[in-house]
Design an enzyme around this catalytic site. Structure first.
Site, PDB file in Angstrom:
ATOM      1  N   GLU A   1      -8.073   3.682  -1.601  1.00 52.01           N
ATOM      2  CA  GLU A   1      -7.044   2.946  -0.847  1.00 52.01           C
ATOM      3  C   GLU A   1      -6.820   1.564  -1.418  1.00 52.01           C
ATOM      4  O   GLU A   1      -5.693   1.080  -1.490  1.00 52.01           O
ATOM      5  CB  GLU A   1      -7.466   2.827   0.628  1.00 52.01           C
ATOM      6  CG  GLU A   1      -6.384   2.272   1.554  1.00 52.01           C
ATOM      7  CD  GLU A   1      -6.268   0.750   1.575  1.00 52.01           C
ATOM      8  OE1 GLU A   1      -5.211   0.237   1.949  1.00 52.01           O
ATOM      9  OE2 GLU A   1      -7.252   0.068   1.205  1.00 52.01           O
TER      10      GLU A   1
ATOM     11  N   ASP B   1     -13.583   3.633   0.051  1.00 54.04           N
ATOM     12  CA  ASP B   1     -13.792   2.591  -0.969  1.00 54.04           C
ATOM     13  C   ASP B   1     -13.692   1.182  -0.392  1.00 54.04           C
ATOM     14  O   ASP B   1     -13.226   0.981   0.735  1.00 54.04           O
ATOM     15  CB  ASP B   1     -12.801   2.765  -2.128  1.00 54.04           C
ATOM     16  CG  ASP B   1     -11.358   2.599  -1.689  1.00 54.04           C
ATOM     17  OD1 ASP B   1     -11.014   3.019  -0.568  1.00 54.04           O
ATOM     18  OD2 ASP B   1     -10.557   2.035  -2.467  1.00 54.04           O
TER      19      ASP B   1
END
Ligand SMILES: [Zn+2]
Length: 512
Positions: free
Chosen positions: A199, A134
């Site tokens: 994350e 991400d």
């Protein structure tokens, strides 16, 4: 008695002069004989038969990876469709990895990826290379020099969200494994690739699940490398060479809510003390009384010592003699927010809420303090300090959420895992010095503490001071040269991890 005074004075002066002379001698000797922590392994060259060039094909794969808009917005809110597309793209882009009998691939927590590349020697503990799928959202899209999800190449730079955080390490480590396997090489030591999908919003549904899965299986990991601090060029004062900063710890966090309840009522007949007044004094005290300096107790001091021999005077003298100069360095560090964050637990007043109407006394006031905890302190110590400073029973403290500082991973010549990392870094960045530090932000590794005691956070690319705002910011980009280094760094690390992990040197120089 009075007759002895001149004699006493002479003795005091002599004693003082002697002490000064001894101190000066010690400082000079230490400055001149301070050990070097650096190594010089054989350099990785573009002419090596196993050099991985950033050719058209590899660059195309990387720029395509940037085009997936795998944005994480907030905890549990991401872009599931983009993640699925990106995961499919990865599968199609690395055919050897995804067809090799040595590789087991799992999708964890719906979108995160966990690969296990089976080593030939089962007696060796596996290790893990981590990254994430991400990215953070885009701000000021109109001001980007290239569209943020274009992966456009301009003047030797690849632009786009994720180029330095962290699709470079995701794609770079996959390229390294693909290259290795396609050359018919099986690593001796089993390795994991772990790519979480959230994350940027805490890793609660990605890395957390990966950590749980491996913990349940009883897996012990020799060491973990995740994204982290870069090779800083011009980031460490007094050092002209680039410094590869390996984060051996992360600061902790505690969010503290301060709450005061007092008499409310009409503005025309106030009591002497209001909730707002009491709380305002409390937060004022917190801001006026920073947490004590911890400089000299943790990795922030080791960093200076590891580069001491390469520093210019007087930095070199200071860094070689922190036993004496720690308070002075701490004082200098406190001057700037960027260095102060390394010297202590920081205090940020982030919110203050009270009152709804101009003529009504607020019966309640609330504030939030965001503390980032130095690796050598605990959450409890931080709260204890706050209570003492506020020293007012009317102010209630409540922990909103906390994460203790991470354990400090082994570093130095006695640590085989740190040594492998250091040598690999110096193969790819032959001019760079390698030094431990800690991160003031957090990574997915917070979910991996059970798996390994040797956790490192490092980004194998060079960053200058002007590059820092690109991180999570405008015009995020990586140079083609840096991306090439990323791929070769992971490849060399994998090759180096096949050698036995053992302490190579012993000696008094480690006993500082
Ligand atoms: Zn990241």
């Amino acid at each position: 008695m009075w007759t002895n005074l001149p004699r006493v004075l002479t003795l005091v002066v002599r004693g003082f002069a002697l002490t000064l002379a001894v101190l000066t001698t010690v400082v000079v000797i230490r400055t001149l004989t301070f050990p070097s922590y650096q190594t010089s392994p054989p350099e990785c060259k573009t002419t090596d038969p196993d050099f991985i060039p950033a050719d058209e094909e590899r660059l195309a794969r990387f720029t395509s990876a940037i085009q997936f808009q795998t944005v994480s917005y907030e905890r549990g809110v991401g872009t599931p469709q983009e993640l699925l597309k990106f995961v499919r793209f990865i599968q199609e882009s690395f055919p050897t990895i995804h067809s090799s009998p040595l590789v087991r691939r799992e999708v964890v927590g719906n979108y995160s990826l966990l690969y296990r590349v089976e080593g030939s020697d089962a007696s060796l503990e596996p290790y893990m290379l981590a990254s994430h799928l991400d990215v953070v959202p885009i701000t000021q899209e109109a001001s980007w020099e290239a569209p943020p999800f274009s992966g456009e190449v301009q003047d030797g730079y690849i632009y786009g969200r994720g180029t330095i955080d962290a699709k470079h390490s995701l794609m770079g480590s996959l390229e390294a494994v693909e290259f290795l396997l396609s050359r018919g090489h099986q690593p001796k030591r089993t390795l994991y690739l772990a790519f979480g999908h959230d994350e940027e919003t805490g890793g609660h549904f990605g890395a957390k699940v990966i950590g749980d899965v491996l913990t349940e299986r009883g897996e012990k990991i020799a060491f973990i490398l995740d994204e982290g601090t870069p090779v800083g060029d011009g980031l460490v004062p007094g050092v002209s060479k680039p410094v590869a900063m390996v984060s051996v710890s992360e600061k902790g966090i505690v969010g503290v809510k301060l709450k005061v309840q007092a008499e409310g009522g009409h503005g025309s007949m106030p009591a002497r003390k209001s909730a707002i007044g009491i709380l305002a004094r409390a937060v004022q005290k917190l801001e006026d009384n920073p947490h004590p300096s911890m400089f000299g107790t943790g990795p922030e001091a080791r960093m200076l010592e590891y580069v001491a021999t390469e520093m210019t005077l007087p930095y070199r003298m200071l860094a070689s003699n922190l036993w004496l100069f720690s308070p002075l360095v701490a004082w200098v560090y406190a001057k700037k927010p960027q260095t102060n964050a390394f010297a202590r637990t920081t205090t940020a007043l982030t919110s203050f809420t009270a009152g709804v109407k101009d003529n009504v006394i607020a019966p309640e006031a609330e504030a939030v303090v965001d503390h980032r905890i130095h690796p050598m302190q605990t959450v409890e110590e931080v709260l204890e300090f706050d209570r003492k400073v506020i020293d007012d029973a009317r102010v209630m403290l409540e922990v909103k959420g906390s994460l203790p500082p991470s354990p400090v991973s082994p570093h130095g010549k006695d640590s085989p895992t740190y040594t492998v990392l250091q040598e690999t870094i110096q193969q790819i960045f032959p001019d760079a010095l390698v030094a431990p530090t800690f991160m003031v932000a957090n990574t997915d590794t917070r979910h991996y503490w059970n798996l390994s005691s040797a956790i490192y956070r490092f980004n194998p690319y060079v960053m200058t001071p002007s590059d820092l705002p690109r991180f999570h910011g405008l015009n995020e980009r990586i140079s083609v040269g840096n991306y090439e280094r990323v791929m070769n760094f992971y490849y060399h690390l994998i090759v180096n991890m096949d050698k036995p992990l053992e302490v190579k040197r012993h000696g008094h120089e480690d006993e500082l």
